[in-house]
Design a protein around this motif. Structure first.
Motif, PDB file in Angstrom:
ATOM      1  N   ASP A 145       9.406  15.147  -6.753  1.00  0.00           N
ATOM      2  CA  ASP A 145       9.710  14.153  -7.784  1.00  0.00           C
ATOM      3  C   ASP A 145       8.786  12.940  -7.750  1.00  0.00           C
ATOM      4  O   ASP A 145       8.367  12.450  -8.789  1.00  0.00           O
ATOM      5  N   ASN A 146       8.490  12.443  -6.561  1.00  0.00           N
ATOM      6  CA  ASN A 146       7.754  11.175  -6.509  1.00  0.00           C
ATOM      7  C   ASN A 146       6.311  11.309  -6.027  1.00  0.00           C
ATOM      8  O   ASN A 146       5.603  10.307  -5.932  1.00  0.00           O
ATOM      9  N   GLY A 147       5.870  12.517  -5.691  1.00  0.00           N
ATOM     10  CA  GLY A 147       4.481  12.719  -5.312  1.00  0.00           C
ATOM     11  C   GLY A 147       4.107  12.259  -3.919  1.00  0.00           C
ATOM     12  O   GLY A 147       2.940  12.315  -3.549  1.00  0.00           O
ATOM     13  N   ARG A 148       5.077  11.773  -3.130  1.00  0.00           N
ATOM     14  CA  ARG A 148       4.758  11.405  -1.747  1.00  0.00           C
ATOM     15  C   ARG A 148       4.143  12.614  -1.065  1.00  0.00           C
ATOM     16  O   ARG A 148       4.488  13.747  -1.350  1.00  0.00           O
ATOM     17  N   ARG A 149       3.250  12.369  -0.129  1.00  0.00           N
ATOM     18  CA  ARG A 149       2.440  13.447   0.440  1.00  0.00           C
ATOM     19  C   ARG A 149       2.469  13.387   1.959  1.00  0.00           C
ATOM     20  O   ARG A 149       2.476  12.312   2.557  1.00  0.00           O
ATOM     21  N   MET A 150       2.461  14.559   2.572  1.00  0.00           N
ATOM     22  CA  MET A 150       2.356  14.701   4.018  1.00  0.00           C
ATOM     23  C   MET A 150       1.234  15.702   4.271  1.00  0.00           C
ATOM     24  O   MET A 150       1.229  16.788   3.692  1.00  0.00           O
ATOM     25  N   LEU A 151       0.257  15.327   5.088  1.00  0.00           N
ATOM     26  CA  LEU A 151      -0.919  16.144   5.332  1.00  0.00           C
ATOM     27  C   LEU A 151      -0.851  16.757   6.722  1.00  0.00           C
ATOM     28  O   LEU A 151      -0.486  16.087   7.686  1.00  0.00           O
ATOM     29  N   PHE A 152      -1.224  18.025   6.817  1.00  0.00           N
ATOM     30  CA  PHE A 152      -1.311  18.741   8.087  1.00  0.00           C
ATOM     31  C   PHE A 152      -2.781  19.048   8.309  1.00  0.00           C
ATOM     32  O   PHE A 152      -3.401  19.732   7.505  1.00  0.00           O
ATOM     33  N   GLN A 153      -3.322  18.519   9.391  1.00  0.00           N
ATOM     34  CA  GLN A 153      -4.756  18.518   9.630  1.00  0.00           C
ATOM     35  C   GLN A 153      -5.060  19.281  10.920  1.00  0.00           C
ATOM     36  O   GLN A 153      -4.421  19.056  11.950  1.00  0.00           O
ATOM     37  N   PHE A 154      -6.055  20.165  10.859  1.00  0.00           N
ATOM     38  CA  PHE A 154      -6.408  20.980  12.014  1.00  0.00           C
ATOM     39  C   PHE A 154      -6.915  20.141  13.175  1.00  0.00           C
ATOM     40  O   PHE A 154      -7.730  19.246  13.013  1.00  0.00           O
ATOM     41  N   ASP A 155      -6.406  20.464  14.345  1.00  0.00           N
ATOM     42  CA  ASP A 155      -6.894  19.907  15.605  1.00  0.00           C
ATOM     43  C   ASP A 155      -6.785  21.035  16.621  1.00  0.00           C
ATOM     44  O   ASP A 155      -5.703  21.576  16.820  1.00  0.00           O
ATOM     45  N   GLU A 156      -7.889  21.411  17.221  1.00  0.00           N
ATOM     46  CA  GLU A 156      -7.872  22.558  18.134  1.00  0.00           C
ATOM     47  C   GLU A 156      -7.059  22.304  19.394  1.00  0.00           C
ATOM     48  O   GLU A 156      -6.616  23.232  20.052  1.00  0.00           O
ATOM     49  N   ALA A 157      -6.830  21.051  19.741  1.00  0.00           N
ATOM     50  CA  ALA A 157      -6.061  20.736  20.940  1.00  0.00           C
ATOM     51  C   ALA A 157      -4.563  20.853  20.645  1.00  0.00           C
ATOM     52  O   ALA A 157      -4.063  20.283  19.687  1.00  0.00           O
ATOM     53  N   ALA A 158      -3.885  21.594  21.483  1.00  0.00           N
ATOM     54  CA  ALA A 158      -2.427  21.709  21.345  1.00  0.00           C
ATOM     55  C   ALA A 158      -1.781  20.384  21.733  1.00  0.00           C
ATOM     56  O   ALA A 158      -2.324  19.605  22.515  1.00  0.00           O
ATOM     57  N   TYR A 193       0.827  -1.194   0.000  1.00  0.00           N
ATOM     58  CA  TYR A 193       0.000   0.000   0.000  1.00  0.00           C
ATOM     59  C   TYR A 193       0.863   1.245   0.000  1.00  0.00           C
ATOM     60  O   TYR A 193       1.945   1.274   0.578  1.00  0.00           O
ATOM     61  N   ASP A 194       0.366   2.295  -0.608  1.00  0.00           N
ATOM     62  CA  ASP A 194       0.981   3.604  -0.488  1.00  0.00           C
ATOM     63  C   ASP A 194       0.360   4.257   0.742  1.00  0.00           C
ATOM     64  O   ASP A 194      -0.706   3.844   1.203  1.00  0.00           O
ATOM     65  N   PHE A 195       1.017   5.249   1.323  1.00  0.00           N
ATOM     66  CA  PHE A 195       0.463   5.920   2.489  1.00  0.00           C
ATOM     67  C   PHE A 195       0.979   7.344   2.548  1.00  0.00           C
ATOM     68  O   PHE A 195       1.903   7.719   1.845  1.00  0.00           O
ATOM     69  N   GLN A 196       0.335   8.136   3.395  1.00  0.00           N
ATOM     70  CA  GLN A 196       0.838   9.461   3.696  1.00  0.00           C
ATOM     71  C   GLN A 196       0.908   9.590   5.205  1.00  0.00           C
ATOM     72  O   GLN A 196       0.196   8.900   5.931  1.00  0.00           O
ATOM     73  N   VAL A 197       1.758  10.462   5.678  1.00  0.00           N
ATOM     74  CA  VAL A 197       1.829  10.775   7.095  1.00  0.00           C
ATOM     75  C   VAL A 197       0.936  11.985   7.322  1.00  0.00           C
ATOM     76  O   VAL A 197       0.974  12.954   6.556  1.00  0.00           O
ATOM     77  N   THR A 198       0.099  11.937   8.364  1.00  0.00           N
ATOM     78  CA  THR A 198      -0.778  13.048   8.704  1.00  0.00           C
ATOM     79  C   THR A 198      -0.390  13.571  10.078  1.00  0.00           C
ATOM     80  O   THR A 198      -0.223  12.793  11.014  1.00  0.00           O
ATOM     81  N   VAL A 199      -0.241  14.887  10.166  1.00  0.00           N
ATOM     82  CA  VAL A 199       0.153  15.540  11.413  1.00  0.00           C
ATOM     83  C   VAL A 199      -1.013  16.403  11.889  1.00  0.00           C
ATOM     84  O   VAL A 199      -1.458  17.296  11.161  1.00  0.00           O
ATOM     85  N   ASP A 200      -1.509  16.149  13.083  1.00  0.00           N
ATOM     86  CA  ASP A 200      -2.515  17.019  13.684  1.00  0.00           C
ATOM     87  C   ASP A 200      -1.814  18.266  14.193  1.00  0.00           C
ATOM     88  O   ASP A 200      -0.725  18.181  14.781  1.00  0.00           O
ATOM     89  N   CYS A 201      -2.437  19.434  13.971  1.00  0.00           N
ATOM     90  CA  CYS A 201      -1.806  20.688  14.371  1.00  0.00           C
ATOM     91  C   CYS A 201      -2.850  21.790  14.465  1.00  0.00           C
ATOM     92  O   CYS A 201      -3.944  21.658  13.920  1.00  0.00           O
ATOM     93  N   THR A 202      -2.501  22.869  15.141  1.00  0.00           N
ATOM     94  CA  THR A 202      -3.452  23.965  15.307  1.00  0.00           C
ATOM     95  C   THR A 202      -3.425  24.954  14.153  1.00  0.00           C
ATOM     96  O   THR A 202      -4.368  25.710  13.977  1.00  0.00           O
ATOM     97  N   ASP A 203      -2.370  24.967  13.357  1.00  0.00           N
ATOM     98  CA  ASP A 203      -2.279  25.889  12.214  1.00  0.00           C
ATOM     99  C   ASP A 203      -1.696  25.150  11.013  1.00  0.00           C
ATOM    100  O   ASP A 203      -0.505  25.252  10.715  1.00  0.00           O
TER     101      ASP A 203
END
Length: 140
Positions: free
Chosen positions: A70-83, A3-13
């Protein structure tokens, strides 16, 4: 099956943190389609409070992504109100190389990262650091 995957980071901004990580990794911030966002709001599928302006552009408030150029790998930053309050269970390792590790630490600290500690296991050494929202990462 692999499987392909991305890393997702919860953050406030998410947009500010995506910018920071894109510069750190030499990746690109994934563009968001302003016309599509406006259309979704106009049709009632989204509301104005689900959008924001970042660097003069209309974006989805809850997320931003960066992509490897180059390879399209993706990292997502997703809103989370909790610090962030506890140590990460998953983190990013940046492989700068032994000769560049100290200079990379200094460069990242100047851009808002925090140096936490130096680690070593046999011949391997790394710096554990935190991004501007406190998410740990390593430079090896």
């Amino acid at each position: 099956m692999a499987y392909d995957f991305q890393v997702t980071v919860d953050c406030t901004d998410p947009h500010v943190l995506a910018d920071w990580w894109a510069e750190t990794l030499g990746w690109d911030v994934e563009p968001q389609d302003e016309a599509f966002i406006k259309e979704m709001v106009a049709k009632g599928f989204a509301t104005d409070d689900q959008t924001a302006h970042h660097r003069g552009k209309l974006v989805w408030r809850t997320g931003a992504a960066i992509v490897h150029p180059d390879n399209g790998r993706r990292m997502l930053f997703q809103f989370d109100e909790a610090a962030k309050t506890v140590k990460n269970r998953v983190h990013v390792d940046i492989r700068a190389g032994e000769a560049n590790r100290g200079a990379e630490r200094d460069k990242l600290t100047a851009r808002g990262a925090t140096f936490l500690w130096e680690g070593r296991q046999g011949p391997q050494a790394w710096f554990t650091m935190a991004d501007p929202e406190g998410n740990e990462f390593c430079v090896s």
